[in-house]
Design an enzyme around this catalytic site. Structure first.
Site, PDB file in Angstrom:
ATOM      1  N   GLU A  41      -0.880  -9.235  -1.172  1.00 42.22           N
ATOM      2  CA  GLU A  41      -2.333  -9.436  -1.028  1.00 42.22           C
ATOM      3  C   GLU A  41      -3.036  -9.350  -2.387  1.00 42.22           C
ATOM      4  O   GLU A  41      -3.951 -10.118  -2.674  1.00 42.22           O
ATOM      5  CB  GLU A  41      -2.900  -8.401  -0.048  1.00 42.22           C
ATOM      6  CG  GLU A  41      -2.443  -8.687   1.386  1.00 42.22           C
ATOM      7  CD  GLU A  41      -2.806  -7.576   2.355  1.00 42.22           C
ATOM      8  OE1 GLU A  41      -2.522  -6.398   2.070  1.00 42.22           O
ATOM      9  OE2 GLU A  41      -3.381  -7.886   3.410  1.00 42.22           O
ATOM     10  N   GLY A  68       0.459  -5.103   0.683  1.00 42.26           N
ATOM     11  CA  GLY A  68      -0.683  -5.075  -0.227  1.00 42.26           C
ATOM     12  C   GLY A  68      -0.348  -5.668  -1.588  1.00 42.26           C
ATOM     13  O   GLY A  68      -1.250  -6.120  -2.309  1.00 42.26           O
ATOM     14  N   ALA A 125       0.864  -1.178   0.000  1.00 40.31           N
ATOM     15  CA  ALA A 125       0.000   0.000   0.000  1.00 40.31           C
ATOM     16  C   ALA A 125       0.904   1.231   0.000  1.00 40.31           C
ATOM     17  O   ALA A 125       2.095   1.134   0.305  1.00 40.31           O
ATOM     18  CB  ALA A 125      -0.856  -0.018   1.254  1.00 40.31           C
ATOM     19  N   GLU A 155       4.028  -5.724   7.026  1.00 41.11           N
ATOM     20  CA  GLU A 155       3.257  -4.682   7.714  1.00 41.11           C
ATOM     21  C   GLU A 155       3.604  -4.541   9.193  1.00 41.11           C
ATOM     22  O   GLU A 155       3.561  -3.450   9.751  1.00 41.11           O
ATOM     23  CB  GLU A 155       1.748  -4.961   7.578  1.00 41.11           C
ATOM     24  CG  GLU A 155       1.185  -4.741   6.175  1.00 41.11           C
ATOM     25  CD  GLU A 155       1.257  -5.966   5.284  1.00 41.11           C
ATOM     26  OE1 GLU A 155       2.039  -6.901   5.592  1.00 41.11           O
ATOM     27  OE2 GLU A 155       0.534  -6.004   4.273  1.00 41.11           O
TER      28      GLU A 155
END
Ligand code: 3HC
Ligand code: NAI
Length: 690
Positions: A105, A102, A63, A125
């Site tokens: 993911e 992310g 992210a 993370e």
């Protein structure tokens, strides 16, 4: 289509390319066109399969961290992944570089993953005080099993493509031509035909899980969390993946993520992420750098040996210089032993050990250093010895060679002045053990050339160090502040605390150990020698040293140690000594609370940081945080002393410093003007490095 996301069709396979330099983070300007592209392709009969790939040096590295803490802009990553899971044709992630956070993911939202051999995959993370918030805690266990997923998510350490293949995280590993191979793979899957099962529906690894074994693993990991919330939240979320239906587990992950992302710990850890990168940008970074292909090291003692290993670990050939063949062999033997221990622990392969040992040369003649591009001095901490060494170096080092000192406290300007080339001289202050500790203070002397700083900053990165440029003063940033932190240690004891109480206040705060345990580990004789050299005294520590109690190495110091043990045990003799000294000095002892301990150790620490900032010894407050987190174990969840000052309230710190100044009469508590300004404006202002 936006320039961040483009779509092409390769004979029926749609290739969606994300192009958001430098690391293809999933910023809003990527998510929006990505969502739109996938929406169109889902129902496009011309696309029989979809490949998601990235331009540039890496697959999606996560992210966009800069967006955290700001209002969320739709579509979120979760919506993109949910959309991907409704695609009835095969979806394939083509992974090179790193698939992190992310990014992984997103790849887990695809039916298949094809990775380049050199790729690395992970959920880092936790290092930002977070947990995977795009379904990683719920999908990763479905592919690799909960135990492996938990280990990956709680450690944050990425795994290689090979390991990912063995763990069923990727479906194919390719040596080259990633995109072509991913397209071929996608076409083959489309030819084979569906149904294509999204990861969310793959429950077989969960059903076979032994929950008791998982809980035991989680309990072990929780012990290491040391006050950090994120590792515990990671554990809870992965457990939910086993015990709750998919959507409920996903919703619970969301809640945990929201809580962490808005909390102080994650804010602190995100601050450190950017602070480390900012610190690496030394002035003059874009200058022409000098070539470093061989490094010379003078002194093969504790530091010289560790520095040599750090460089060899980064692939650099090293020449060690000692005063005698015997000292040289001793130093080389220690290095050899350290590498052998790494092999026996499984952290180094035998092949790598041999390759590293092959990088060392040794000698006792300065002429042996004539071909070195950088020479680092790590001899005794004595100005006369250092000047002698630099004077000799001046006569043999090749023109343009960089000359560095690893001094802890001495004046680098004075050392530089003992050569005819002060522009090539600087400090490289490594921390012990130098092959392990990440911090490097790069000490900029008055005449150090900017390209010399830039070259050394680059080298630091090459050998995996976190570098911070600092100015010249006694102890630079770290050790100078350490003195301020410890200035009241003995006063606290004399007034009523025990070493164990002080140390507990520190470990409760999140430090790995307190100052007295630290002293015993490092050896009390070091400080004793320094004090004697500077004409200083410390009533209790000096007496301990006079009695031969140097800490762990003598079995006693501030604590007692059973033979062979590093476990500190409270020592009634030390407590009696403290009481006797207090009585001698007429100090009435009282109960000392943890708050007092923090105020009298960590507030002066912050205050000294403020002075360092206003004197231009550090360029930014965040550089000081980087020094303290990477060199001294300041708890990452508090972001370093200067960030923590904001959390604690600078106004309160000023007020309490004033209180202690009046009460003790000691100047250490005089609030620095930069701290007062911080209390007024909420922003640290420095003078910039001179
Ligand atoms: N968001 C925003 N900026 C990022 C970023 C990210 N995820 N990752 C890196 N950057 C920026 C850096 O700040 C740096 O900017 P600068 O040049 O202006 O200083 C630039 O990209 C290059 O980064 P590095 O200097 O670190 O480059 P390296 O090549 O050394 O390393 C990397 C590349 C391994 C990808 C490293 O940058 C990294 O580890 N990035 C963070 C990865 C991460 O933590 N991802 C998870 C994010 S949280 C998440 O995804 C939540 C999700 O679960 C919902
Ligand atoms: P040490 O005593 O372990 O090693 C010093 C080595 O230098 C010895 O092997 C000695 O034989 C050699 N030596 C002395 N004079 C020499 C000369 N003229 N030429 C070649 N070799 C010579 O000392 P240590 O701990 O490694 O410290 C070295 C330097 O690093 C000091 O300046 C110290 O302040 C600094 N430092 C030490 C740290 C520590 O934790 N020990 C941390 C950071 C810096």
């Amino acid at each position: 289509m936006s320039s961040s996301v483009s779509v092409a069709n390769d004979n029926g396979v749609a290739v969606v390319t994300i192009d958001n330099p430098p690391v293809n983070a999933l910023s809003f300007h990527v998510r929006k066109p990505l969502y739109e592209a996938l929406t169109g392709l889902r129902d496009d009969p011309a696309a029989r399969a979809i490949v998601i790939a990235c331009a540039g040096r890496t697959f999606v590295a996560g992210a966009d961290i800069t967006e955290f803490g700001k209002p969320v802009q739709q579509p979120e990553l979760r919506a993109i992944i949910a959309l991907l899971e409704t695609v009835p044709k095969p979806t394939v992630a083509a992974i090179h570089g790193t698939a992190l956070g992310g990014g992984l993911e997103l790849a887990l939202g695809c039916h298949f993953r094809v990775a380049e051999k050199s790729a690395r995959l992970g959920q880092p993370e936790v290092k930002l005080g977070l947990l995977p918030g795009g379904g990683g805690t719920v999908r990763l266990p479905r592919l690799v099993g909960p135990a492996k997923a938990l280990a990956m998510i709680v450690s944050g350490t990425p795994i290689s493509a090979g390991e990912a293949k063995a763990a069923s995280l990727v479906d194919a590993v390719v040596d080259s031509d990633l995109l072509a191979e991913a397209i071929r793979f996608a076409r083959e899957m489309a030819d084979r035909g569906g149904p294509f099962v999204p990861v969310r529906e793959r429950n077989e690894r969960l059903v076979e899980t032994d929950l008791a074994a998982f809980d035991a693993q989680a309990a072990e990991l929780a012990k290491k969390a040391r006050g950090l919330e994120a590792p515990l939240a990671c554990t809870e979320a992965v457990r939910n993946a086993i015990t709750l239906p998919f959507d409920a587990a996903l919703a619970a992950e969301r809640q945990l993520f929201q809580k962490l992302v808005s909390g102080d710990q994650s804010r602190a850890q995100r601050h450190l992420f950017f602070a480390e990168r900012e610190a690496a940008k030394v002035p003059g970074k874009d200058l022409q750098k000098r070539r470093i292909t061989r490094v010379g090291i003078i002194g093969a003692g504790t530091m010289g040996g560790g520095i040599a290993m750090a460089l060899a670990n980064g692939g650099l050939p090293v020449t060690l210089l000692e005063t005698s063949e015997e000292a040289l062999q001793r130093g080389l033997a220690t290095i050899g032993k350290n590498y052998a221990v790494s092999v026996s622990r499984g952290s180094l392969t035998e092949e790598a050990r041999q390759q590293r040992l092959g990088l060392f040369k040794g000698g006792t003649d300065y002429a042996d250093l004539a071909d070195c591009d950088l020479i680092i001095e790590a001899v005794f901490e004595d100005m006369a010895v250092k000047k002698d060494v630099f004077g000799k170096l001046d006569t043999i080092a090749r023109p343009g060679a960089i000359l560095a000192t690893n001094t802890s406290y001495l004046d680098v300007n004075e050392i530089a002045a003992s050569t005819s080339r002060p522009q090539d001289v600087l400090g490289m202050h490594f921390f012990s053990p130098a092959n392990v500790m990440k911090l490097l203070e790069i000490v900029r002397a008055e005449k150090t050339a900017p390209e010399v700083l830039a070259t050394v900053a680059d080298l630091a990165r090459r050998i995996g160090k976190v570098a911070v440029v600092v100015g010249v003063c006694h102890g630079f940033v770290g050790n100078r502040m350490l003195s301020a932190r410890g200035a009241e240690n003995e006063a606290l004891l004399l007034e009523g605390a025990t070493p164990a109480q002080v140390d507990k206040a520190f470990t409760d705060f999140g430090w790995p150990m307190g100052p007295f345990q630290m002293g015993d580990l490092a050896g009390l004789d070091i400080g004793w020698r320094n004090r004697k050299a500077r004409g200083q005294t410390a009533v209790i520590a000096d007496t301990l040293c006079e009695q031969g109690h140097f800490g762990q190495k003598t079995g006693s110091g501030w604590y007692r140690y059973e033979a062979g043990s590093r476990e500190p045990v409270a020592d009634p003799d030390v407590e009696a000594l403290i009481r006797a000294k207090a009585a001698e000095l007429g100090i009435a002892r009282r109960e000392i609370g943890a708050d007092d301990i923090i105020e009298r150790t960590l507030y002066p620490l912050v205050n000294e940081g403020a002075k360092i900032l206003e004197e231009g010894i550090a360029a930014r407050a965040s550089d000081i945080d980087v020094v303290w987190v990477n060199g001294y174990g300041f708890p990452i969840g508090k972001g370093g002393p200067m960030f923590w000052a904001g959390l604690e309230g600078a106004g309160r710190i000023v007020e309490r410093l004033e209180y202690w100044r009046v009460r003790t009469g000691r100047p250490i508590f005089e609030p620095a003007p930069a701290l007062r300004r911080f209390a007024e404006t909420g922003a640290w202002e420095g003078a910039g490095v001179r």
